[in-house]
Design an enzyme around this catalytic site. Structure first.
Site, PDB file in Angstrom:
ATOM      1  N   SER A 262       1.193  -1.169   0.094  1.00 38.62           N
ATOM      2  CA  SER A 262      -0.384  -0.369  -0.098  1.00 38.62           C
ATOM      3  C   SER A 262       1.181   1.251  -0.263  1.00 38.62           C
ATOM      4  O   SER A 262       2.608   1.795   0.469  1.00 38.62           O
ATOM      5  CB  SER A 262      -1.037   0.059   1.291  1.00 38.62           C
ATOM      6  OG  SER A 262       0.133  -0.239   2.592  1.00 38.62           O
ATOM      7  N   LYS A 263       0.264   2.649  -0.443  1.00 35.04           N
ATOM      8  CA  LYS A 263       1.083   3.490  -0.289  1.00 35.04           C
ATOM      9  C   LYS A 263       1.157   3.795   0.844  1.00 35.04           C
ATOM     10  O   LYS A 263       2.354   4.423   1.384  1.00 35.04           O
ATOM     11  CB  LYS A 263      -0.122   5.370  -0.699  1.00 35.04           C
ATOM     12  CG  LYS A 263       1.139   6.427  -0.843  1.00 35.04           C
ATOM     13  CD  LYS A 263      -0.661   7.189  -1.037  1.00 35.04           C
ATOM     14  CE  LYS A 263      -0.113   8.869  -0.737  1.00 35.04           C
ATOM     15  NZ  LYS A 263       0.744   9.063   0.520  1.00 35.04           N
ATOM     16  N   ARG A 264       1.178   3.349   2.116  1.00 38.23           N
ATOM     17  CA  ARG A 264       1.394   3.906   3.217  1.00 38.23           C
ATOM     18  C   ARG A 264       2.663   2.859   3.840  1.00 38.23           C
ATOM     19  O   ARG A 264       3.623   3.092   4.409  1.00 38.23           O
ATOM     20  CB  ARG A 264       0.518   3.016   5.053  1.00 38.23           C
ATOM     21  CG  ARG A 264       0.941   3.224   6.092  1.00 38.23           C
ATOM     22  CD  ARG A 264      -0.373   2.655   7.032  1.00 38.23           C
ATOM     23  NE  ARG A 264      -1.407   3.793   7.333  1.00 38.23           N
ATOM     24  CZ  ARG A 264      -2.758   3.058   6.158  1.00 38.23           C
ATOM     25  NH1 ARG A 264      -2.838   1.477   6.006  1.00 38.23           N
ATOM     26  NH2 ARG A 264      -3.966   3.331   6.124  1.00 38.23           N
TER      27      ARG A 264
END
Length: 507
Positions: A262-264
């Site tokens: 994910s972007k996280r």
């Protein structure tokens, strides 16, 4: 393989294109080109609540940067257009009405509050609420209500959705090109919404209708769509259409821990998850991109291709043409592929080493110009040739070669403490005098003469060579010392020695 291979990449314009989406596009593209087929871009923008204005152009720009050419798409050879689902609204209404007429779909008038009550009631009894065969005849829909009541509700403008009528007590077998045969009990399926109360189709209906009308031969998409496959196959059956072949790609997994990348994860570990930088039009938040981080598109594509696909050989570096020739769906893995930031950097380094000195010098010249430095291309090419083996990105060149363009403004404190002794200034003064008397200032000749002088003086080589490098570079780094001296020239070499003696003798 048939010469009528037609595949589509169908993203939703809800934000930047995740690298997992790029890989889906890439695998579709490789498969299409392998069999002289057609690669189609279709924008699935039926969910207007999540629509982001700049997302579609971002998707097109990202594919272009990756050298993934669109054969058909919005404003591109619109053979079966339009290619935005929001512009195909009337088409879907026609087909959903056909399903209702066939008895394969029905009107449902249940409000959100009604459905929430049913869910809570089931939860209290330790059950899960599923809208399907076991309760649909008891709910607010055209299967349970009288025909005149249904007509009146529609005429009065009461909000409704149209649901698919999942068959009861059937077993269906689905074939996935990657995962093989999958058996499904239809009693476990819910009656998915096909048409929403806002007059727009859901993904499920629009997807099937578009794939049929655009003559898609193979649907190659992410693993997250695998649970939707039974419904999609049943929809094809309800319409009386032959379905395309399906292949569901494995997830790209985070580098540390479990789960989907994910972007996280990128924010936390310091790497991009998007091909291009992206600015959120609402929040103004800027997300980094591989292009802006200095990655070559070929390296990015090569890395993505090997996430979930195995060529069956030890080869790791592939041009796009080689990927097209080697790609087979049968060699795509069923299990998730773990992303590695370090391996991604390795790919970029390999591609950097393969590039010509001219191409790299042109790229580096832009960085130099931004710093107000102008040098002849022949000089920049020589610098690049000396330092590129240590570089991962073109942006690394400045840190690796700044001393070729300017006198050191500072000296590495640890190196100074270790190498600059009490007698070093006098030794450096003598070295400067030796250099002043050298006429042929080529690397080889200068090296021979200085080493002869060191030997004659019976001094340890380290006592001269390390402080000399420190004087010229500002640190104990860089390529062959005498190559540096030849490049910067005799006058600059002497000047830097004099500056170092002055600066470091004061410490």
């Amino acid at each position: 393989m048939s010469d009528l291979v037609r595949v589509r990449f169908a993203p939703s314009p809800t934000g930047p294109l995740h690298m997992g989406g790029v890989r889906t596009a890439l695998f579709n593209y490789l498969f299409a080109k392998k069999y002289d087929g057609t690669f189609i871009l279709r924008i699935e923008d039926t969910d207007q609540t999540r629509y982001v204005a700049n997302a579609e152009q971002y998707i097109i720009d990202a594919l272009k940067w990756c050298n993934i050419t669109i054969d058909e798409g919005p404003n591109i050879h619109e053979k079966y257009g339009p290619y935005r689902q929001s512009e195909r609204k009337e088409i879907y209404k026609k087909y959903v009405d056909e399903l209702v007429a066939k008895g394969c779909a029905y009107y449902a008038f249940d409000s959100s509050d009604d459905l929430d009550k049913h869910r809570k009631d089931h939860e209290e009894k330790g059950k899960t609420f599923i809208y399907n065969w076991h309760n649909r005849n008891k709910l607010q829909n055209s299967l349970a209500l009288a025909e005149d009541v249904v007509s009146a509700k529609i005429k009065n403008g009461e909000k409704y959705v149209i649901r698919f009528k999942s068959p009861e007590n059937e077993t269906i077998q689905l074939v996935d090109e990657i995962r093989g045969t999958i058996t499904i009990d239809t009693n476990t399926l819910d009656d998915k919404v096909l048409f929403k109360s806002d007059g727009m189709p859901t993904y499920h209906l629009a997807n099937i209708v578009d794939d049929h009308l655009m003559q898609i031969s193979h649907v190659i998409r992410g693993e997250e769509w695998l649970p939707s496959l039974p419904l999609h196959i049943l929809l094809y059956k309800a319409f009386g259409w032959n379905p395309p072949k399906f292949a569901h790609l494995p997830l790209i997994l985070k580098p540390v821990g479990k789960g989907k990348l994910s972007k996280r994860d990128g924010d936390k570990l310091g790497f991009p998850v998007f091909p291009l930088a992206y600015t959120n039009p609402k929040s103004g938040e800027v997300s980094s991109g591989y292009k802006e981080e200095g990655y070559f598109p070929e390296a990015f594509v090569n890395m993505l291709a090997l996430l979930g696909w195995n060529p069956g050989t030890e080869q790791e570096i592939f041009s796009m043409e080689q990927l097209i020739a080697a790609f087979e769906l049968g060699r795509v893995s069923k299990s998730g592929a773990k992303f590695s930031p370090d391996k991604t950097k390795w790919f970029n380094q390999q591609y950097l080493q393969q590039k010509s000195a001219t191409e790299l010098a042109n790229l580096y010249s832009v960085i130099l110009e931004n710093r107000g430095i102008s040098r002849e291309m022949s000089y920049v090419k020589k610098v690049v040739a000396l330092v590129k083996e240590r570089a991962v990105f073109v942006s690394d060149f400045w840190q690796l070669s700044d001393f070729f363009f300017e006198t050191p403004k500072a000296y590495d404190p640890k190196a100074v403490k270790k190498q600059w002794k009490e007698n070093t200034p006098s030794l450096m003064t003598e070295v400067g005098e030796v250099i002043q008397n050298i006429d042929d200032f080529t690397s080889e000749n200068t090296e021979n003469l200085i080493k002869e002088w060191i030997t004659k003086k019976e001094i340890g080589f380290g006592k001269v060579m390390q402080p000399l490098r420190l004087s010229l570079v500002g640190a104990l780094k860089g390529p062959h010392l005498f190559d540096i001296m030849e490049m910067i020239g005799k006058e600059e070499t002497i000047h830097r020695i004099e500056v170092a003696i002055k600066e470091l003798s004061q410490e």
